[in-house]
Design an enzyme around this catalytic site. Sequence first.
Site, mmCIF file in Angstrom:
data_model
loop_
_atom_site.group_PDB
_atom_site.id
_atom_site.type_symbol
_atom_site.label_atom_id
_atom_site.label_comp_id
_atom_site.label_asym_id
_atom_site.label_seq_id
_atom_site.Cartn_x
_atom_site.Cartn_y
_atom_site.Cartn_z
ATOM 1 N N HIS A 113 1.000 -1.174 -0.073
ATOM 2 C CA HIS A 113 -0.109 0.296 -0.003
ATOM 3 C C HIS A 113 0.810 1.154 0.281
ATOM 4 O O HIS A 113 0.312 2.399 -0.448
ATOM 5 C CB HIS A 113 -1.075 0.089 1.250
ATOM 6 C CG HIS A 113 -0.346 0.373 2.541
ATOM 7 N ND1 HIS A 113 0.412 -0.352 3.430
ATOM 8 C CD2 HIS A 113 -0.295 1.062 3.643
ATOM 9 C CE1 HIS A 113 0.514 0.590 4.559
ATOM 10 N NE2 HIS A 113 -0.063 1.343 4.428
ATOM 11 N N HIS A 130 7.895 -2.776 2.265
ATOM 12 C CA HIS A 130 7.542 -0.464 2.200
ATOM 13 C C HIS A 130 8.772 -0.076 2.225
ATOM 14 O O HIS A 130 8.815 0.701 1.012
ATOM 15 C CB HIS A 130 6.420 -0.068 3.455
ATOM 16 C CG HIS A 130 5.696 -0.984 3.677
ATOM 17 N ND1 HIS A 130 4.722 -1.233 3.018
ATOM 18 C CD2 HIS A 130 5.094 -1.356 5.255
ATOM 19 C CE1 HIS A 130 3.124 -1.780 3.270
ATOM 20 N NE2 HIS A 130 3.445 -1.375 4.169
ATOM 21 N N LYS A 133 8.000 0.131 16.008
ATOM 22 C CA LYS A 133 7.167 1.192 16.432
ATOM 23 C C LYS A 133 7.330 1.201 17.748
ATOM 24 O O LYS A 133 8.123 0.950 18.385
ATOM 25 C CB LYS A 133 6.249 -0.689 16.678
ATOM 26 C CG LYS A 133 6.246 -1.546 15.419
ATOM 27 C CD LYS A 133 5.326 -1.622 15.448
ATOM 28 C CE LYS A 133 4.561 -2.088 13.994
ATOM 29 N NZ LYS A 133 3.901 -1.326 12.740
HETATM 30 C C1 BG6 Z 1 1.265 -1.842 7.422
HETATM 31 C C2 BG6 Z 1 1.962 -3.399 8.958
HETATM 32 O O1 BG6 Z 1 1.580 -3.193 5.924
HETATM 33 O O2 BG6 Z 1 2.120 -1.034 7.805
HETATM 34 C C3 BG6 Z 1 2.183 -2.526 10.090
HETATM 35 O O3 BG6 Z 1 1.906 -3.827 8.816
HETATM 36 C C4 BG6 Z 1 2.268 -0.968 10.346
HETATM 37 O O4 BG6 Z 1 2.384 -2.920 11.214
HETATM 38 C C5 BG6 Z 1 1.734 -0.319 8.631
HETATM 39 O O5 BG6 Z 1 1.646 -0.060 10.914
HETATM 40 C C6 BG6 Z 1 2.058 1.089 8.187
HETATM 41 O O6 BG6 Z 1 1.225 1.712 7.599
HETATM 42 P P1 BG6 Z 1 0.400 3.396 6.867
HETATM 43 O O7 BG6 Z 1 0.506 3.571 6.136
HETATM 44 O O8 BG6 Z 1 0.149 3.397 8.390
HETATM 45 O O9 BG6 Z 1 1.997 4.024 7.063
#
Ligand code: BG6
Length: 518
Positions: free
Chosen positions: A188, A250, A350
């Site tokens: 995403h 990511h 985290k």
């Molecule tokens: C997800 C992870 O893919 O991305 C999560 O599994 C993380 O652990 C999240 O918190 C972060 O996404 P965003 O869009 O909130 O930065």
Amino acid sequence: MEKRSSTKTKSTIFFIFGGTGDLTKRKIIPALYNLFLDRWMPKNFVIIGVSLDEMDDKKYKAELMSAVDQFSRKGKSKKEEWTKFSSHVTYQIADINDLSTFKPLGAIIERYKEEWEETPSIIYYCAVAPHFFGAIAENISQNKLENDPQTTRIIVEKPFGRDLESAKELNNKLLSIFNENQIYRIDHYLGKEVVQNIMAFRFANEIMEPLWNRNHVEHVQISVTEQIGIGDRGEYFDHAGVLRDMIQNHLLQLICIIAMEPPISFDADEVRNRKVDVLKAMRKSLPEEIDTMSVRGQYSSGWIKGTQVLGYREEENVNPESNTETYAALKFYVDNWRWQGVPFYLRTGKRLIKTASMITIQFKEVPHKIFISEKSGTPKQNRLVISIQPDMAIRFQLQSKRPGLEMYLDTVDILFDYSGSKRLDSPKAYETLLLDAINGDQTLFMRADQVEAAWELIMPILNYWEKNIDPDFPNYSVNSWGPEKAEALIAKDGFHWFNLPDKTKKTNERAENLEDSD
Ligand code: BG6
């Protein structure tokens, strides 16, 4: 190729496996609803939530409406609009482990074909735990629900495998049933507004390319820090850790966009070819180098705004002696002509003090300094700071003369800020990605070789960390910037981590703050 154009989209049947799950409610349905409100959805479409739960359409729609009210960026739904949208929604009970329960899906497809008098696109969205992906694909195949490769697509969520071997197995399974151009693997981060803008910024501006290389860039930082902990995902996370959960996907994708060569077109495969090149050029760590190229961390309990919060090992469904990392900082090199010798630092964690995703490109010092007297201030190196979230901005930091009689230098920002109306209008990542899937555009989706190359790169670190317990865990407190060793990782090269400027300060002060805030 024209991307995301408003040309008429083909009629679409959208099956969501895991139709009653968290992802469907938080992300998928709000995204589809907003696409509908913004008139991006095709005239003919149907969304079929598929799950094990006993439920009728009425109850299903009510659950989805309350999810939209809670999670949509546009706020609470309006009755008339929701009624129109939900007339396209229906529920179907089916058990992923029971082949026969998939049979009705074929009848549903036939019914809509007849009703719409055309062959629709069919999208199967696997919004379920990854170990079900293979079974869903198999059931689709056995029930002959995928017979037209031009119109049938499958969307799979991350995590895509838990190591290189399992990712390969899953790819083989999916590719035994679908063609690569039917498989949409979601990351995403690629759908985020600012992340997409990096491509525009790099490849639609003449002034960027001459600077974008080892001759001018000193080092690059990619930082995704999160205040949230692991919530109720203890069981998943304790078997994953941030290396799998955040870096393999990511953060490595962000590196790819920063480091890739200019593609010859915006064609999906061309863009993805250039990204894979980056992953292949990234230097893999030898076991004996891992301790000097990486740092891992795990949070201990602490206080946030007067409330005591649990340490990682006390979280629900986490092994009290867990060796799982909740923080990682890594240093990489990209071994090619453009980037030879330029360090790329990645960090994510985290329960840190701030939620911020940002990329900083620090340029080299000027070759000869003429402003060196105390009266000139301390000129700083130029920086390009790309803030992905929660701030959405791209800022160039330059040196400039402070107005007045003396030659005193200040850091000033040239700022492209998305705040205000533009920010409110920005679609969420899932809206972008779902629309692309509906339109059959794979540019922002991961290809099989991309996923495997990313796993290949982190396997040495994963293996090393799994074999070698970190005796210092837990080694950072909640509400901090992470383990001290992460500062040392970058400090020994003469740099420090940059943090996001404080929005409440004035521009010049903010520019200073970027450097001084750690
Ligand atoms: C997800 C992870 O893919 O991305 C999560 O599994 C993380 O652990 C999240 O918190 C972060 O996404 P965003 O869009 O909130 O930065």
